[in-house]
Scaffold this motif. Structure first.
Motif, PDB file in Angstrom:
ATOM      1  N   THR A  14       0.845  -1.182   0.000  1.00 29.79           N
ATOM      2  CA  THR A  14       0.000   0.000   0.000  1.00 29.79           C
ATOM      3  C   THR A  14       0.889   1.245   0.000  1.00 29.79           C
ATOM      4  N   ILE A  15       0.306   2.380  -0.361  1.00 33.37           N
ATOM      5  CA  ILE A  15       1.038   3.646  -0.298  1.00 33.37           C
ATOM      6  C   ILE A  15       1.372   3.993   1.144  1.00 33.37           C
ATOM      7  N   ASN A  16       0.490   3.657   2.074  1.00 33.12           N
ATOM      8  CA  ASN A  16       0.786   3.905   3.487  1.00 33.12           C
ATOM      9  C   ASN A  16       2.056   3.187   3.917  1.00 33.12           C
ATOM     10  N   GLU A  17       2.255   1.952   3.459  1.00 33.01           N
ATOM     11  CA  GLU A  17       3.482   1.232   3.764  1.00 33.01           C
ATOM     12  C   GLU A  17       4.680   1.878   3.071  1.00 33.01           C
ATOM     13  N   ALA A  18       4.475   2.404   1.877  1.00 33.08           N
ATOM     14  CA  ALA A  18       5.580   2.985   1.115  1.00 33.08           C
ATOM     15  C   ALA A  18       6.200   4.171   1.841  1.00 33.08           C
ATOM     16  N   ILE A  19       5.372   5.020   2.467  1.00 33.69           N
ATOM     17  CA  ILE A  19       5.887   6.240   3.093  1.00 33.69           C
ATOM     18  C   ILE A  19       6.023   6.096   4.607  1.00 33.69           C
ATOM     19  N   GLY A  20       5.824   4.898   5.128  1.00 31.52           N
ATOM     20  CA  GLY A  20       5.793   4.701   6.568  1.00 31.52           C
ATOM     21  C   GLY A  20       7.081   5.058   7.288  1.00 31.52           C
ATOM     22  N   TYR A  21       8.241   5.006   6.598  1.00 32.29           N
ATOM     23  CA  TYR A  21       9.521   5.281   7.249  1.00 32.29           C
ATOM     24  C   TYR A  21      10.008   6.706   7.007  1.00 32.29           C
ATOM     25  N   ALA A  22       9.236   7.528   6.318  1.00 35.15           N
ATOM     26  CA  ALA A  22       9.640   8.905   6.064  1.00 35.15           C
ATOM     27  C   ALA A  22       9.445   9.739   7.323  1.00 35.15           C
ATOM     28  N   ALA A  23      10.388  10.627   7.601  1.00 38.27           N
ATOM     29  CA  ALA A  23      10.317  11.467   8.795  1.00 38.27           C
ATOM     30  C   ALA A  23       9.092  12.382   8.733  1.00 38.27           C
ATOM     31  N   GLY A  24       8.414  12.517   9.855  1.00 33.34           N
ATOM     32  CA  GLY A  24       7.266  13.396   9.945  1.00 33.34           C
ATOM     33  C   GLY A  24       5.985  12.815   9.412  1.00 33.34           C
ATOM     34  N   VAL A  25       5.991  11.538   8.986  1.00 30.96           N
ATOM     35  CA  VAL A  25       4.810  10.904   8.411  1.00 30.96           C
ATOM     36  C   VAL A  25       4.197   9.941   9.427  1.00 30.96           C
ATOM     37  N   ASN A  26       2.902  10.039   9.615  1.00 36.32           N
ATOM     38  CA  ASN A  26       2.161   9.085  10.450  1.00 36.32           C
ATOM     39  C   ASN A  26       1.143   8.399   9.555  1.00 36.32           C
ATOM     40  N   SER A  27       1.446   7.163   9.181  1.00 34.77           N
ATOM     41  CA  SER A  27       0.610   6.452   8.214  1.00 34.77           C
ATOM     42  C   SER A  27      -0.314   5.430   8.855  1.00 34.77           C
ATOM     43  N   ASN A  28      -0.351   5.345  10.187  1.00 28.68           N
ATOM     44  CA  ASN A  28      -1.202   4.368  10.865  1.00 28.68           C
ATOM     45  C   ASN A  28      -2.187   5.043  11.811  1.00 28.68           C
ATOM     46  N   VAL A  29      -2.660   6.212  11.427  1.00 28.92           N
ATOM     47  CA  VAL A  29      -3.552   6.973  12.290  1.00 28.92           C
ATOM     48  C   VAL A  29      -4.879   6.253  12.487  1.00 28.92           C
ATOM     49  N   PHE A  30      -5.378   5.604  11.434  1.00 30.94           N
ATOM     50  CA  PHE A  30      -6.714   5.008  11.477  1.00 30.94           C
ATOM     51  C   PHE A  30      -6.679   3.488  11.627  1.00 30.94           C
ATOM     52  N   GLY A  31      -5.527   2.923  11.954  1.00 33.31           N
ATOM     53  CA  GLY A  31      -5.444   1.485  12.109  1.00 33.31           C
ATOM     54  C   GLY A  31      -5.624   0.770  10.775  1.00 33.31           C
ATOM     55  N   PHE A  32      -6.086  -0.486  10.847  1.00 35.37           N
ATOM     56  CA  PHE A  32      -6.268  -1.278   9.633  1.00 35.37           C
ATOM     57  C   PHE A  32      -7.507  -0.792   8.887  1.00 35.37           C
ATOM     58  N   ASP A  33      -7.296  -0.244   7.706  1.00 37.32           N
ATOM     59  CA  ASP A  33      -8.401   0.198   6.855  1.00 37.32           C
ATOM     60  C   ASP A  33      -7.894   0.239   5.420  1.00 37.32           C
ATOM     61  N   PRO A  34      -8.107  -0.857   4.654  1.00 36.47           N
ATOM     62  CA  PRO A  34      -7.538  -0.924   3.303  1.00 36.47           C
ATOM     63  C   PRO A  34      -8.308  -0.113   2.263  1.00 36.47           C
ATOM     64  N   ARG A  35      -9.343   0.612   2.674  1.00 35.53           N
ATOM     65  CA  ARG A  35     -10.188   1.304   1.693  1.00 35.53           C
ATOM     66  C   ARG A  35      -9.548   2.576   1.147  1.00 35.53           C
ATOM     67  N   TYR A  36      -8.675   3.233   1.933  1.00 35.34           N
ATOM     68  CA  TYR A  36      -8.180   4.551   1.538  1.00 35.34           C
ATOM     69  C   TYR A  36      -6.678   4.667   1.764  1.00 35.34           C
ATOM     70  N   ASP A  37      -6.076   5.632   1.056  1.00 34.95           N
ATOM     71  CA  ASP A  37      -4.706   6.060   1.333  1.00 34.95           C
ATOM     72  C   ASP A  37      -4.810   7.266   2.263  1.00 34.95           C
TER      73      ASP A  37
END
Length: 425
Positions: free
Chosen positions: A109-132
């Motif tokens: 997913t795109i959330n996984e792609a940017i998960g290690y970038a500084a200042g990015v929080n990609s797990n705000v909503f927990g597991f939800d594969p419907r949206y980026d």
């Protein structure tokens, strides 16, 4: 119940990036010796190629052909300034996730792609594969901070274009306000995703993946020059097919994706790249668990496999055009038409009975349509004023979208909680 909405935006940009050459300072005292320190960057050459030409060379602003983002660590990104300014000379915080990094991490997913970038929080909503959905520097980018090939990716209601990471050449996080180049956006920054582009070198790959919950996926990516075109035409076709369940009862994560692209390069000064996509997804309509009063977390899944479908179809067609009138005057135009159709059926637990043995539920069904047109025109000029070199960028972009929705809501039968099939873990 139905609702429709139309919106248009028009943004003009003008940027000035001076490059000042300074002569070495003469030593003031003969008794003091200083070592010479040289710092080299991937400076843009007169023909607009910042990495030495060939298939890996950059094109100004990403117009046509390869994007210039090559290797494991990017040295240049057209996203930051819409020019070929090297990252080492870019006065803004930029993170580029290259294709090689995405391959090594096998992101899904795109959330996984940017998960290690500084200042990015990609797990705000927990597991939800419907949206980026994610945050950058504390600001939500879901609706107003995601760009595709430098063009705004509009979203409304529950209809948001999804990005398949296997079709991505690079993902760039540009932090901080960037309205001078991109118009309305998030104060935290933007995410600009670059689509895979054709190259004039033959290549091809086929992948097969398997995982938990019956996950099976096949990928392919092929391309190269078109025979008989004398090196003026190249193609690329990228696609995936996935069938998968998730840990939620009756919640699939299926996807079909294909993205044909063609590049026509009649001369060294003109490049036209055609980009297209068709993507179909089937996901859970409800990915939430019931929270009891007082925000007490429970293990009761709020959805119901009998009515739990989120279906999405999206189409994309567009182009990236670039023409060099001279090494110091370049014209670019990027265009895209996007259409999304979504169908959303779900149930939700509203409360529990007094004895806690049953759940009171509601149900809903929505159909939404979103179509959008985005256009970006740019002209870049390089001017020398004595010892000072200027890169001037002027542009005009336009965005318009139409959105319509139909919805219905009602009461669903109560759920007997003594039956364990909707209670996880």
């Amino acid at each position: 119940m139905s609702h429709s909405h139309r919106a248009s935006t028009l943004t003009a940009v003008l940027a000035l990036a001076p490059l000042i050459s300074v002569s070495p300072v003469a030593a003031q005292e003969a008794a003091v010796g200083l070592d010479e320190l040289t710092v080299e960057g991937a400076a843009a050459t007169a023909d607009g190629n910042g990495l030495g030409g060939g298939n890996g060379s950059a094109t100004s602003g990403g117009g046509g052909g390869p994007s210039g983002v090559v290797g494991y660590t990017a040295r240049i990104s057209p996203t930051a300034t819409k020019t070929n300014t090297p990252l080492i000379e870019t006065p803004q915080s930029v993170t580029v996730i290259t294709r090689e990094q995405l391959n090594d991490r096998n992101v899904q997913t795109i959330n996984e792609a940017i998960g290690y970038a500084a200042g990015v929080n990609s797990n705000v909503f927990g597991f939800d594969p419907r949206y980026d959905s994610f945050y950058v520097r504390g600001f939500d980018l879901t609706y107003n901070g995601i760009f595709r090939d430098g063009l705004r990716q509009l979203g409304s209601g529950l209809t948001l274009p999804r990005i398949e990471p296997y079709g991505v050449e690079a993902a760039t996080i540009l932090r901080g306000p960037s309205s001078g180049l991109y118009g309305l956006g998030s104060p935290g920054g933007i995410l600009d995703v670059t689509t895979k582009r054709p190259t004039f070198t033959p290549f091809g790959e086929v992948q097969f993946q398997a995982g938990n919950y019956g996950r099976f996926q096949g990928n392919f990516d092929i391309g190269g020059p078109v025979e008989g075109s004398d090196g003026t035409l190249a193609y690329r076709v990228t696609g995936i097919k996935r069938q998968s369940d998730t840990f939620l009862p009756g919640s699939p994560d299926d996807r079909s994706y294909i993205a044909p692209a063609f590049t026509w390069k009649p001369s060294a000064d003109t490049t036209f790249t055609f980009l297209s996509e068709y993507q179909e997804s089937r996901l859970p309509g409800n990915a939430a668990f019931y929270n009891a009063p007082g925000f007490q977390i429970t293990k009761i899944y709020s959805g119901d496999p009998a009515l739990n479908d989120f279906k999405s179809q999206q189409y994309r067609i567009g182009y990236a055009f670039e023409h060099k009138f001279s090494p110091d005057l370049i014209l670019r135009q990027n265009f895209r038409y996007y259409k999304n159709n979504t169908s959303y059926a779900y149930t939700s637990i509203d409360s529990l009975s007094d004895d806690g043995t049953s759940a009171i539920r509601s149900a809903g069904f929505l159909k939404q349509r979103l179509s959008q047109i985005t256009l970006d025109n740019q002209i870049e000029a390089r001017v020398d004023a004595g010892p000072v070199q200027h890169t001037l960028l002027a542009g005009l972009d336009y965005a318009h979208y139409d959105f319509s929705t139909r919805s219905g809501f009602g009461v669903a039968p109560e759920l007997n909680l003594l039956r364990p099939r909707f209670i996880t873990g």
